[in-house]
Design a protein around this motif. Structure first.
Motif, PDB file in Angstrom:
ATOM      1  N   ALA A  74     116.821  25.575  85.326  1.00 41.99           N
ATOM      2  CA  ALA A  74     118.080  25.192  85.975  1.00 41.99           C
ATOM      3  C   ALA A  74     119.279  25.775  85.250  1.00 41.99           C
ATOM      4  O   ALA A  74     120.262  26.187  85.864  1.00 41.99           O
ATOM      5  CB  ALA A  74     118.177  23.666  86.042  1.00 41.99           C
ATOM      6  N   ALA A  75     119.214  25.812  83.913  1.00 42.92           N
ATOM      7  CA  ALA A  75     120.342  26.323  83.144  1.00 42.92           C
ATOM      8  C   ALA A  75     120.555  27.821  83.338  1.00 42.92           C
ATOM      9  O   ALA A  75     121.624  28.339  83.028  1.00 42.92           O
ATOM     10  CB  ALA A  75     120.141  26.022  81.658  1.00 42.92           C
ATOM     11  N   ASP A  76     119.524  28.523  83.863  1.00 41.59           N
ATOM     12  CA  ASP A  76     119.641  29.956  84.106  1.00 41.59           C
ATOM     13  C   ASP A  76     120.075  30.273  85.531  1.00 41.59           C
ATOM     14  O   ASP A  76     120.235  31.451  85.876  1.00 41.59           O
ATOM     15  CB  ASP A  76     118.300  30.646  83.817  1.00 41.59           C
ATOM     16  CG  ASP A  76     117.919  30.555  82.345  1.00 41.59           C
ATOM     17  OD1 ASP A  76     118.845  30.524  81.504  1.00 41.59           O
ATOM     18  OD2 ASP A  76     116.719  30.502  82.033  1.00 41.59           O
ATOM     19  N   THR A 187     131.806  19.371  80.631  1.00 36.03           N
ATOM     20  CA  THR A 187     132.811  19.000  81.627  1.00 36.03           C
ATOM     21  C   THR A 187     132.671  19.839  82.882  1.00 36.03           C
ATOM     22  O   THR A 187     132.786  19.318  84.002  1.00 36.03           O
ATOM     23  CB  THR A 187     134.222  19.168  81.033  1.00 36.03           C
ATOM     24  OG1 THR A 187     134.335  18.356  79.851  1.00 36.03           O
ATOM     25  CG2 THR A 187     135.288  18.747  82.029  1.00 36.03           C
ATOM     26  N   GLN A 188     132.408  21.120  82.720  1.00 31.60           N
ATOM     27  CA  GLN A 188     132.258  21.981  83.892  1.00 31.60           C
ATOM     28  C   GLN A 188     131.035  21.595  84.710  1.00 31.60           C
ATOM     29  O   GLN A 188     131.083  21.530  85.945  1.00 31.60           O
ATOM     30  CB  GLN A 188     132.147  23.443  83.466  1.00 31.60           C
ATOM     31  CG  GLN A 188     131.877  24.384  84.636  1.00 31.60           C
ATOM     32  CD  GLN A 188     132.001  25.841  84.251  1.00 31.60           C
ATOM     33  OE1 GLN A 188     132.831  26.201  83.437  1.00 31.60           O
ATOM     34  NE2 GLN A 188     131.166  26.679  84.840  1.00 31.60           N
ATOM     35  N   ILE A 189     129.926  21.324  84.036  1.00 27.80           N
ATOM     36  CA  ILE A 189     128.703  20.924  84.743  1.00 27.80           C
ATOM     37  C   ILE A 189     128.940  19.640  85.537  1.00 27.80           C
ATOM     38  O   ILE A 189     128.558  19.527  86.712  1.00 27.80           O
ATOM     39  CB  ILE A 189     127.546  20.750  83.737  1.00 27.80           C
ATOM     40  CG1 ILE A 189     127.122  22.112  83.171  1.00 27.80           C
ATOM     41  CG2 ILE A 189     126.352  20.057  84.384  1.00 27.80           C
ATOM     42  CD1 ILE A 189     126.112  22.023  82.061  1.00 27.80           C
ATOM     43  N   SER A 190     129.574  18.656  84.891  1.00 27.45           N
ATOM     44  CA  SER A 190     129.844  17.390  85.570  1.00 27.45           C
ATOM     45  C   SER A 190     130.801  17.589  86.736  1.00 27.45           C
ATOM     46  O   SER A 190     130.647  16.953  87.791  1.00 27.45           O
ATOM     47  CB  SER A 190     130.426  16.384  84.577  1.00 27.45           C
ATOM     48  OG  SER A 190     129.524  16.122  83.525  1.00 27.45           O
ATOM     49  N   MET A 296     119.178  23.516  99.014  1.00 29.55           N
ATOM     50  CA  MET A 296     119.490  23.925  97.653  1.00 29.55           C
ATOM     51  C   MET A 296     118.231  24.419  96.963  1.00 29.55           C
ATOM     52  O   MET A 296     117.103  24.075  97.355  1.00 29.55           O
ATOM     53  CB  MET A 296     120.101  22.756  96.876  1.00 29.55           C
ATOM     54  CG  MET A 296     121.516  22.409  97.317  1.00 29.55           C
ATOM     55  SD  MET A 296     122.159  20.892  96.578  1.00 29.55           S
ATOM     56  CE  MET A 296     121.463  19.659  97.667  1.00 29.55           C
ATOM     57  N   VAL A 297     118.415  25.210  95.931  1.00 31.80           N
ATOM     58  CA  VAL A 297     117.286  25.784  95.208  1.00 31.80           C
ATOM     59  C   VAL A 297     116.518  24.681  94.497  1.00 31.80           C
ATOM     60  O   VAL A 297     117.116  23.797  93.871  1.00 31.80           O
ATOM     61  CB  VAL A 297     117.777  26.833  94.189  1.00 31.80           C
ATOM     62  CG1 VAL A 297     116.611  27.400  93.383  1.00 31.80           C
ATOM     63  CG2 VAL A 297     118.521  27.952  94.907  1.00 31.80           C
ATOM     64  N   ASP A 298     115.197  24.724  94.616  1.00 36.73           N
ATOM     65  CA  ASP A 298     114.362  23.749  93.919  1.00 36.73           C
ATOM     66  C   ASP A 298     114.186  24.205  92.470  1.00 36.73           C
ATOM     67  O   ASP A 298     113.761  25.326  92.208  1.00 36.73           O
ATOM     68  CB  ASP A 298     113.002  23.631  94.606  1.00 36.73           C
ATOM     69  CG  ASP A 298     112.207  22.442  94.095  1.00 36.73           C
ATOM     70  OD1 ASP A 298     112.825  21.529  93.516  1.00 36.73           O
ATOM     71  OD2 ASP A 298     110.966  22.432  94.249  1.00 36.73           O
ATOM     72  N   VAL A 299     114.539  23.355  91.518  1.00 34.89           N
ATOM     73  CA  VAL A 299     114.508  23.738  90.107  1.00 34.89           C
ATOM     74  C   VAL A 299     113.329  23.057  89.416  1.00 34.89           C
ATOM     75  O   VAL A 299     112.991  21.906  89.716  1.00 34.89           O
ATOM     76  CB  VAL A 299     115.824  23.360  89.405  1.00 34.89           C
ATOM     77  CG1 VAL A 299     116.958  24.187  89.972  1.00 34.89           C
ATOM     78  CG2 VAL A 299     116.127  21.882  89.557  1.00 34.89           C
ATOM     79  N   PRO A 300     112.677  23.756  88.485  1.00 35.68           N
ATOM     80  CA  PRO A 300     111.573  23.133  87.734  1.00 35.68           C
ATOM     81  C   PRO A 300     112.105  22.218  86.649  1.00 35.68           C
ATOM     82  O   PRO A 300     113.212  22.416  86.131  1.00 35.68           O
ATOM     83  CB  PRO A 300     110.849  24.342  87.136  1.00 35.68           C
ATOM     84  CG  PRO A 300     111.912  25.380  86.987  1.00 35.68           C
ATOM     85  CD  PRO A 300     112.865  25.166  88.130  1.00 35.68           C
ATOM     86  N   ALA A 301     111.306  21.228  86.298  1.00 40.76           N
ATOM     87  CA  ALA A 301     111.741  20.263  85.289  1.00 40.76           C
ATOM     88  C   ALA A 301     111.593  20.791  83.877  1.00 40.76           C
ATOM     89  O   ALA A 301     112.370  20.445  82.995  1.00 40.76           O
ATOM     90  CB  ALA A 301     110.958  18.962  85.441  1.00 40.76           C
ATOM     91  N   TYR A 482     119.710  19.140  89.016  1.00 40.76           N
ATOM     92  CA  TYR A 482     120.270  20.417  88.564  1.00 40.76           C
ATOM     93  C   TYR A 482     121.261  20.190  87.418  1.00 40.76           C
ATOM     94  O   TYR A 482     121.267  20.930  86.424  1.00 40.76           O
ATOM     95  CB  TYR A 482     120.954  21.093  89.749  1.00 40.76           C
ATOM     96  CG  TYR A 482     121.656  22.392  89.436  1.00 40.76           C
ATOM     97  CD1 TYR A 482     120.969  23.510  88.987  1.00 40.76           C
ATOM     98  CD2 TYR A 482     123.041  22.491  89.613  1.00 40.76           C
ATOM     99  CE1 TYR A 482     121.630  24.702  88.711  1.00 40.76           C
ATOM    100  CE2 TYR A 482     123.709  23.681  89.339  1.00 40.76           C
ATOM    101  CZ  TYR A 482     122.995  24.775  88.901  1.00 40.76           C
ATOM    102  OH  TYR A 482     123.650  25.948  88.631  1.00 40.76           O
ATOM    103  N   LYS A 483     122.070  19.154  87.537  1.00 38.54           N
ATOM    104  CA  LYS A 483     123.056  18.840  86.496  1.00 38.54           C
ATOM    105  C   LYS A 483     122.381  18.363  85.218  1.00 38.54           C
ATOM    106  O   LYS A 483     122.710  18.824  84.113  1.00 38.54           O
ATOM    107  CB  LYS A 483     124.012  17.769  87.018  1.00 38.54           C
ATOM    108  CG  LYS A 483     124.895  17.137  85.944  1.00 38.54           C
ATOM    109  CD  LYS A 483     125.571  15.886  86.467  1.00 38.54           C
ATOM    110  CE  LYS A 483     126.260  15.116  85.350  1.00 38.54           C
ATOM    111  NZ  LYS A 483     126.835  13.839  85.824  1.00 38.54           N
ATOM    112  N   THR A 484     121.441  17.434  85.331  1.00 38.72           N
ATOM    113  CA  THR A 484     120.823  16.854  84.137  1.00 38.72           C
ATOM    114  C   THR A 484     119.966  17.850  83.375  1.00 38.72           C
ATOM    115  O   THR A 484     119.725  17.668  82.177  1.00 38.72           O
ATOM    116  CB  THR A 484     119.966  15.631  84.522  1.00 38.72           C
ATOM    117  OG1 THR A 484     118.989  16.022  85.516  1.00 38.72           O
ATOM    118  CG2 THR A 484     120.834  14.525  85.080  1.00 38.72           C
TER     119      THR A 484
END
Length: 507
Positions: A74-76, A187-190, A296-301, A482-484
């Motif tokens: 997700a971070a990428d 802050t930007q992510i939130s 939305m894109v499905d992100v791996p955990a 995605y945020k977490t």
């Protein structure tokens, strides 16, 4: 100290020696900062299993959170790639440019960078140009006055950092600067997640508003028919009052939905940091529902250990821990002698008019060594405070990890269960729609009571609302996951290089 005149050639020959001594003193400095060891993560190595009720099965099967395969973390994934809705992208871009919380976070970075530069400057001598003069009576008592004037370069109270006190303070300031940078990313992510969730809430508001308006039209027609039947003596007053109650309840729900949409628009305005006019007004969802929201894109955990490097808030807590660790080094160095140097070089004369004449060059040097003997426990208290601050920072770092673990686990649990819940509630809404049609048909033909029709109508309205709310929760859970997992921020290569360069300089 008495000024000793010196020729220009002798002064020039002494400068290399002075510089060599200063360099040797700086190189001889040692660090008393404790060796840093990252605390062990106080969480499990795997995500908790999620109970997922499989459709058509009466047994609950424990299903682990989906693991990452070849999909990027997700971070990428940049937020422009995660959100495919062009209107939502426009709103997020406006928020990143105008949101005041993000602007404050950026300014905090600038302030922390300046504080770091101040601490870094303490490692170097401060040289000023100055002219001083003094006049005082001669001690021989003849009433004459002696004068002394000096002018040139002055270095005041330069601390020779033998025990690493100044260096430790600089390391602490650097860690605080890096922590504010991580805070800006958090802050930007939130902010991105908040804008996306508010946009989805507005889509849900539009859909709920449409459902409420349709229900109100149906109930008004039913109320008119009930009144006609009551006026002609076919229906009882009980049926008439029940129809009236449902109609007014629908009007109250409509007013509530209109208010909720206005509140969500106000929340979006605050997030964007500017009025919803022009292109932003066009980007608002009008007449659309959650069914129109792009996927939305499905992100791996991934693994819990990935959070230590992917979540900016955890990295921020670790930088604050590094800062507290460096403060211990400064507190330890306070127990050892502090050596400072004051020096000047330039011109000296007993008359102001002859200050800069040939042959008036001179220099002074005044080293000072201060050894703590009695301070009423001040240095010991300072060290105890630094140790306590480090322990607090460790606890805050561990709590940041535990909070992140809980947030991701909640998001994974939502992803594992909300899909099935939405399927069931949509099926329930379809069944209630069929039930209402049959109940209305039976009532019109005198087979069923009006109470059966009203109950079916209430159940249909509640089922349709619940389906929309569940769909909203499902979409917002994707944003939350995605945020977490640290999504919404991808460090530009040039910024990463600059950050590494700052770190290298500090070492």
């Amino acid at each position: 100290m008495k000024v000793r005149p010196m020729s220009k050639s002798r002064l020039a020959s002494r400068y290399p020696k002075l510089l060599a001594l200063s360099a040797a003193a700086m190189l001889a400095g040692c660090s008393m900062i404790p060796k840093y060891e990252r605390p062990a993560a106080p969480v499990a190595a795997e995500w908790p299993a999620t109970t997922n009720w499989v459709a058509g099965s009466a047994q609950a099967t424990a299903v682990a959170a989906p693991a990452a395969a070849a999909a990027p973390a997700a971070a990428d994934i940049e937020w422009q790639a995660f959100f495919s809705d062009p209107k939502l992208r426009l709103l997020i871009d406006a928020a990143l440019r105008n949101n005041r919380d993000l602007r404050i976070a950026v300014l905090n970075i600038e302030q922390a960078r300046a504080q770091y530069q101040i601490r870094r400057a303490d490692q170097f001598p401060t040289i000023n140009a100055g002219i001083t003069g003094s006049r005082q009576p001669n001690p021989n008592g003849n009433g004459s006055i002696s004068s002394a004037y000096t002018g040139g370069l002055i270095m005041t109270s330069y601390e020779l950092d033998f025990f690493g006190r100044v260096s430790a303070l600089k390391e602490s300031a650097l860690a605080q600067y890096l922590a504010t940078e991580e805070g800006r990313k958090t802050t930007q992510i939130s902010l991105i997640a908040a804008v996306a969730n508010t946009y989805l809430s507005l889509l849900a508001d539009e859909e709920l508003l449409a459902i409420t308006q349709q229900t109100l039209v149906t109930r008004e027609e039913s109320f008119k028919l009930s009144k006609l039947r009551f006026d002609n003596g076919v229906a009882s007053e009980l049926d008439f009052r029940q129809a009236e109650s449902l109609t007014e309840a629908a009007r109250a729900s409509l007013a509530q939905q209109v208010r909720q949409r206005a509140l969500d628009q106000n929340a979006l305005t605050l997030l964007l940091g500017q009025p919803l006019t022009g292109d932003l007004a066009v980007a608002l969802p009008a007449g659309k529902g959650l069914a129109d929201a792009p996927m939305m894109v499905d992100v791996p955990a991934g693994l819990p250990s990935d959070l230590l490097t992917r979540r900016p808030d955890i990295r921020q807590a670790e930088q604050q821990l590094l800062s507290a660790n460096a403060d211990i080094g400064a507190a330890r160095a306070a127990f050892f002698p502090r050596i400072s140097l004051t020096a000047s070089a330039g011109s000296a004369s007993s008359h102001l008019s002859g200050l800069f004449k040939s042959g008036s060059y001179g220099w002074t040097m005044a080293p000072q060594l201060i050894l703590p003997i009695f301070d009423a426990g001040r240095n010991r208290a300072g060290l105890d405070s630094a140790n306590a601050g480090r322990d607090i920072a460790v606890a805050q770092y561990e709590k940041a990890i535990q909070t992140a673990f809980r947030e991701v686990s909640d998001a994974l649990a939502a992803r594992a269960t909300l899909g099935e819940q939405l399927r069931a509630q949509q099926a329930q809404a379809n069944a209630e729609a069929t039930r209402f049609k049959l109940a209305d048909l039976r009532y019109q033909n005198g087979v069923a009571s009006y109470l059966d029709q009203l109950d079916a109508q209430r159940s249909l309205f509640a089922a349709r609302q619940a389906a929309v709310q569940t769909r909203l929760a499902q979409l917002q859970s994707q944003v939350t996951l995605y945020k977490t997992l640290g999504g919404g921020w991808k460090e530009p290569p040039e910024e990463a290089l600059s950050l590494k360069a700052d770190t290298r300089i500090s070492r």
